[in-house]
Structures are given as structure tokens and as C-alpha cells.
Design a protein around this motif. Structure first.
Motif, PDB file in Angstrom:
ATOM      1  N   PRO A 131       0.808  -1.232   0.000  1.00 28.25           N
ATOM      2  CA  PRO A 131       0.000   0.000   0.000  1.00 28.25           C
ATOM      3  C   PRO A 131       0.831   1.266   0.000  1.00 28.25           C
ATOM      4  O   PRO A 131       0.366   2.307  -0.452  1.00 28.25           O
ATOM      5  CB  PRO A 131      -0.834  -0.118   1.283  1.00 28.25           C
ATOM      6  N   LEU A 132       2.082   1.202   0.484  1.00 26.66           N
ATOM      7  CA  LEU A 132       2.938   2.380   0.453  1.00 26.66           C
ATOM      8  C   LEU A 132       3.239   2.803  -0.981  1.00 26.66           C
ATOM      9  O   LEU A 132       3.519   3.976  -1.253  1.00 26.66           O
ATOM     10  CB  LEU A 132       4.244   2.084   1.207  1.00 26.66           C
ATOM     11  N   ILE A 133       3.146   1.872  -1.907  1.00 28.14           N
ATOM     12  CA  ILE A 133       3.392   2.178  -3.313  1.00 28.14           C
ATOM     13  C   ILE A 133       2.210   2.917  -3.938  1.00 28.14           C
ATOM     14  O   ILE A 133       2.381   3.860  -4.710  1.00 28.14           O
ATOM     15  CB  ILE A 133       3.673   0.886  -4.109  1.00 28.14           C
ATOM     16  N   VAL A 134       0.996   2.510  -3.561  1.00 30.08           N
ATOM     17  CA  VAL A 134      -0.196   2.984  -4.262  1.00 30.08           C
ATOM     18  C   VAL A 134      -0.930   4.108  -3.544  1.00 30.08           C
ATOM     19  O   VAL A 134      -1.404   5.060  -4.171  1.00 30.08           O
ATOM     20  CB  VAL A 134      -1.166   1.809  -4.514  1.00 30.08           C
ATOM     21  N   LEU A 219       5.462  -0.156   8.533  1.00 32.84           N
ATOM     22  CA  LEU A 219       5.386  -0.091   7.079  1.00 32.84           C
ATOM     23  C   LEU A 219       6.362  -1.076   6.451  1.00 32.84           C
ATOM     24  O   LEU A 219       7.463  -1.292   6.968  1.00 32.84           O
ATOM     25  CB  LEU A 219       5.717   1.319   6.584  1.00 32.84           C
ATOM     26  N   GLU A 220       5.969  -1.637   5.343  1.00 30.93           N
ATOM     27  CA  GLU A 220       6.865  -2.485   4.560  1.00 30.93           C
ATOM     28  C   GLU A 220       7.578  -1.584   3.559  1.00 30.93           C
ATOM     29  O   GLU A 220       6.982  -1.146   2.558  1.00 30.93           O
ATOM     30  CB  GLU A 220       6.086  -3.577   3.831  1.00 30.93           C
ATOM     31  N   ILE A 221       8.835  -1.282   3.818  1.00 26.80           N
ATOM     32  CA  ILE A 221       9.582  -0.375   2.958  1.00 26.80           C
ATOM     33  C   ILE A 221      10.143  -1.169   1.781  1.00 26.80           C
ATOM     34  O   ILE A 221      10.949  -2.088   1.986  1.00 26.80           O
ATOM     35  CB  ILE A 221      10.727   0.318   3.714  1.00 26.80           C
ATOM     36  N   PRO A 222       9.723  -0.871   0.565  1.00 23.25           N
ATOM     37  CA  PRO A 222      10.227  -1.643  -0.580  1.00 23.25           C
ATOM     38  C   PRO A 222      11.724  -1.431  -0.774  1.00 23.25           C
ATOM     39  O   PRO A 222      12.250  -0.346  -0.529  1.00 23.25           O
ATOM     40  CB  PRO A 222       9.417  -1.090  -1.764  1.00 23.25           C
ATOM     41  N   LYS A 223      12.380  -2.474  -1.223  1.00 19.73           N
ATOM     42  CA  LYS A 223      13.823  -2.410  -1.445  1.00 19.73           C
ATOM     43  C   LYS A 223      14.105  -1.567  -2.679  1.00 19.73           C
ATOM     44  O   LYS A 223      13.506  -1.763  -3.736  1.00 19.73           O
ATOM     45  CB  LYS A 223      14.403  -3.819  -1.622  1.00 19.73           C
ATOM     46  N   GLY A 224      15.028  -0.623  -2.556  1.00 18.24           N
ATOM     47  CA  GLY A 224      15.358   0.255  -3.666  1.00 18.24           C
ATOM     48  C   GLY A 224      16.691  -0.086  -4.298  1.00 18.24           C
ATOM     49  O   GLY A 224      17.351  -1.063  -3.941  1.00 18.24           O
ATOM     50  N   THR A 225      17.072   0.734  -5.249  1.00 21.85           N
ATOM     51  CA  THR A 225      18.370   0.613  -5.901  1.00 21.85           C
ATOM     52  C   THR A 225      19.089   1.961  -5.792  1.00 21.85           C
ATOM     53  O   THR A 225      18.453   3.008  -5.637  1.00 21.85           O
ATOM     54  CB  THR A 225      18.227   0.228  -7.382  1.00 21.85           C
ATOM     55  N   TRP A 226      20.401   1.929  -5.894  1.00 28.67           N
ATOM     56  CA  TRP A 226      21.168   3.162  -5.775  1.00 28.67           C
ATOM     57  C   TRP A 226      20.934   4.045  -6.993  1.00 28.67           C
ATOM     58  O   TRP A 226      21.070   3.618  -8.138  1.00 28.67           O
ATOM     59  CB  TRP A 226      22.646   2.845  -5.632  1.00 28.67           C
ATOM     60  N   GLU A 227      20.534   5.291  -6.741  1.00 30.82           N
ATOM     61  CA  GLU A 227      20.293   6.261  -7.805  1.00 30.82           C
ATOM     62  C   GLU A 227      21.360   7.349  -7.715  1.00 30.82           C
ATOM     63  O   GLU A 227      21.301   8.230  -6.855  1.00 30.82           O
ATOM     64  CB  GLU A 227      18.898   6.880  -7.665  1.00 30.82           C
ATOM     65  N   PRO A 228      22.367   7.304  -8.589  1.00 32.09           N
ATOM     66  CA  PRO A 228      23.455   8.292  -8.525  1.00 32.09           C
ATOM     67  C   PRO A 228      22.948   9.733  -8.612  1.00 32.09           C
ATOM     68  O   PRO A 228      23.509  10.627  -7.974  1.00 32.09           O
ATOM     69  CB  PRO A 228      24.320   7.930  -9.740  1.00 32.09           C
ATOM     70  N   GLU A 229      21.890   9.966  -9.407  1.00 28.77           N
ATOM     71  CA  GLU A 229      21.361  11.322  -9.565  1.00 28.77           C
ATOM     72  C   GLU A 229      20.914  11.922  -8.243  1.00 28.77           C
ATOM     73  O   GLU A 229      21.071  13.109  -7.985  1.00 28.77           O
ATOM     74  CB  GLU A 229      20.177  11.296 -10.540  1.00 28.77           C
ATOM     75  N   ALA A 230      20.356  11.039  -7.375  1.00 28.55           N
ATOM     76  CA  ALA A 230      19.845  11.506  -6.088  1.00 28.55           C
ATOM     77  C   ALA A 230      20.793  11.210  -4.937  1.00 28.55           C
ATOM     78  O   ALA A 230      20.540  11.627  -3.800  1.00 28.55           O
ATOM     79  CB  ALA A 230      18.488  10.864  -5.805  1.00 28.55           C
ATOM     80  N   SER A 231      21.841  10.443  -5.204  1.00 26.33           N
ATOM     81  CA  SER A 231      22.837  10.083  -4.187  1.00 26.33           C
ATOM     82  C   SER A 231      22.205   9.345  -3.014  1.00 26.33           C
ATOM     83  O   SER A 231      22.565   9.569  -1.850  1.00 26.33           O
ATOM     84  CB  SER A 231      23.581  11.332  -3.682  1.00 26.33           C
ATOM     85  N   ARG A 232      21.289   8.456  -3.309  1.00 23.59           N
ATOM     86  CA  ARG A 232      20.664   7.652  -2.258  1.00 23.59           C
ATOM     87  C   ARG A 232      19.961   6.445  -2.882  1.00 23.59           C
ATOM     88  O   ARG A 232      19.753   6.397  -4.107  1.00 23.59           O
ATOM     89  CB  ARG A 232      19.687   8.458  -1.427  1.00 23.59           C
ATOM     90  N   GLU A 233      19.613   5.504  -2.034  1.00 25.61           N
ATOM     91  CA  GLU A 233      18.887   4.319  -2.484  1.00 25.61           C
ATOM     92  C   GLU A 233      17.395   4.650  -2.523  1.00 25.61           C
ATOM     93  O   GLU A 233      16.820   5.076  -1.515  1.00 25.61           O
ATOM     94  CB  GLU A 233      19.151   3.146  -1.544  1.00 25.61           C
ATOM     95  N   ILE A 234      16.776   4.421  -3.664  1.00 23.54           N
ATOM     96  CA  ILE A 234      15.373   4.786  -3.866  1.00 23.54           C
ATOM     97  C   ILE A 234      14.654   3.647  -4.577  1.00 23.54           C
ATOM     98  O   ILE A 234      15.180   3.047  -5.520  1.00 23.54           O
ATOM     99  CB  ILE A 234      15.244   6.070  -4.709  1.00 23.54           C
ATOM    100  N   ALA A 235      13.440   3.368  -4.127  1.00 20.73           N
ATOM    101  CA  ALA A 235      12.559   2.424  -4.812  1.00 20.73           C
ATOM    102  C   ALA A 235      11.608   3.226  -5.697  1.00 20.73           C
ATOM    103  O   ALA A 235      10.947   4.147  -5.229  1.00 20.73           O
ATOM    104  CB  ALA A 235      11.759   1.601  -3.805  1.00 20.73           C
TER     105      ALA A 235
END
Length: 277
Positions: A131-134, A219-235
Motif C-alpha cells: 500500500p505504500l506504493i499505491v 510499514l513495509e519499505i520496498p527495497k530500492g536501488t542506488w540512484e546516482p542522480e539523487a545520491s541515495r537508495e530509492i525504490a
């Protein structure tokens, strides 16, 4: 016999019941209601439907992203609907304003016929999407289509922090007022995912980005990937024509929602200046 104004009045009844009309419009409607039993009955039926919808909010929740899909359809209906010449001749009756409310009523009626409420969904029975996604996307679409005002219109982060004190169980970690051309315009106090949270709104020309800030408890925090543009891990998730970027920083969780390109949203995240949670 039904008065010739009844067709126009039916479009305005919902706004009248919600107290959203101007004094001039309210006077016109009340004068008509005094002499028209048909419209008085329609108003009573509308109020009954509103009570039923409110009751449904406490019952079974809607299936995955149903409300967002309905609201997206409503937005398309409003954009494509032809203008009404008869309303244009009478400034007291706004076709665009009441036509939108009529479309919103249709959307609510669809959900009512399906026997579901208007708040967060019973995800486990309908595909199990987190639900955190939607839900942040659903909230963003609903707010955008409804054209409700912000709870607190302010460009000063200090003023927003002060306004939120005591309304949420965390300190709003906001510092900057403008990010990559997006200007802070205010915020809303929201309730979904079984918690109170803030929805900060930023605008750049006609584009909007909403940053949802909440506690991460349960909350179930979805696993993200490293985003160089944002300098952080983001799903990152696409929901209909919108995107939701989710990340966690300490005890707080952030969901950035917009219909803008992902690269624009990542630059926005890179420009965020947030206090420690």
C-alpha cells in the motif's frame, strides 16, 4: 411540473450541501428549493447518499488502485467534456465547476455500487501490492482532481513546521523553500496507511510534486536501488501515469509523487535539504 431551472440546479446541489457556493448562488438555490418539492427530494437523497458513503469508509476497503483509476477517468471526463452554452449565459451557474462535481459524484456512485469504501484498500486479497506504493498516488490524484485547497498555504518552511507541531508525531524535517525550480506552496495533513502524515506541495509552472513524509513504523519499505542522480537508495514505481519514489532516512519514510519524468523527480530528491529526523 419540474421547473426549467431544475436541470441546472441538480448540478449545484452537491456544492450547496457542502457549503461551497457563493452567497448569490446559495440565495438562488434556496429560493428555488422553497417552491420545488422535486429538488428538495433530490437534496434529501443526496444527503442520504453522502451518509452512506461515509459509512462505507469504515467498512471493506477498495481493491488495488481502484480509486486512483476512477479518479483518473474522472479527470479525462472533465477534460474532454464539451462546454454547455446554456450555462455560459448565466454566470451564477458554472458549468465547469459543477460538471466536475457531477463527475466526482459518478465516481463515488461507481464505488458505492461496487460496495467498497473510498479509503485505503484491502491489498492482500487483490494482488498483494504494497500500500505504500499505491496509496500516496491515490491521494495525489484525488487531491488534484478535487481541486481542494491546501490545509496550510505557505512558502516558509518555518511556518509549516510550526503549523504541523502537535498534528503529527514527528518533527517535520523541512529546510528549503525551492528545489530545482519547484517552489514550496504549502502542505496538507493526511491520514492513510493508519497514520497521520504531511503532504508537502511544490509547483513549477503547471507541474506539481508532492512529498509525503511519515513515520516508518509498521510499514513495509520496498527495497530500492542506488540512484546516482539523487545520491541515495530509492525504490521507484509507476502507478498509472504517475511515479512514486520511496526512500527511508532514519525513522522517517518519504514518498515523492508526480506525473513528471523520473529524472526530474530524482533531481528534486537530490536538491532536498532535510533536517535529521
Amino acid at each position: 411540473m419540474v421547473n426549467s431551472n431544475c436541470d441546472k440546479l441538480s448540478d449545484a446541489l452537491s456544492a450547496y450541501a457542502d457549503g461551497e457556493l457563493s452567497p448569490q448562488e446559495t440565495t438562488l438555490i434556496e429560493a428555488h428549493l422553497e417552491s420545488c418539492a422535486v429538488c428538495r427530494g433530490a437534496l434529501a437523497a443526496l444527503k442520504t447518499t453522502d451518509r452512506q458513503l461515509k459509512a462505507l469508509r469504515q467498512e471493506e476497503r477498495a481493491p488495488e488502485d481502484l480509486w486512483g483509476k476512477v479518479m483518473t477517468s474522472v479527470s479525462t471526463m472533465d477534460r474532454d467534456a464539451p462546454e454547455r452554452d446554456d450555462d455560459a449565459a448565466d454566470p451564477a451557474w458554472s458549468a465547469s465547476r459543477f460538471g466536475r462535481r457531477r463527475s466526482m459524484g459518478i465516481a463515488a456512485g461507481v464505488l458505492l455500487m461496487l460496495g467498497v469504501g473510498l479509503s485505503s484498500p484491502f491489498w492482500s486479497r487483490f494482488g498483494g501490492k504494497n500500500p505504500l506504493i499505491v496509496e500516496p498516488v491515490n491521494d495525489f490524484i484525488t487531491f488534484k482532481v478535487s481541486e481542494r485547497p491546501l490545509d496550510m498555504a505557505a512558502t516558509d518552511p518555518v511556518a509549516l513546521k510550526k503549523w504541523f507541531q502537535g498534528k503529527v508525531d514527528f518533527r517535520l524535517p523541512l529546510k528549503g523553500a525551492e528545489i530545482d525550480g519547484y517552489r514550496l506552496v504549502g502542505s496538507r495533513l493526511c491520514y492513510f496507511l493508519n497514520r497521520r502524515l504531511s503532504a508537502l506541495m511544490y509547483e513549477r509552472n503547471a507541474a506539481r510534486i508532492s512529498l509525503y513524509v511519515m513515520t516508518g513504523e509498521d510499514l513495509e519499505i520496498p527495497k530500492g536501488t542506488w540512484e546516482p542522480e539523487a545520491s541515495r537508495e530509492i525504490a521507484s514505481f509507476a502507478v498509472e501515469n504517475y511515479r512514486n519514489l520511496i526512500w527511508q532516512d532514519g525513522e522517517l519514510v518519504y514518498a515523492l509523487v508526480s506525473d513528471q519524468p523520473k529524472d526530474d523527480m530524482l533531481r528534486f530528491v537530490a536538491g532536498l535539504h532535510l533536517d535529521s529526523a
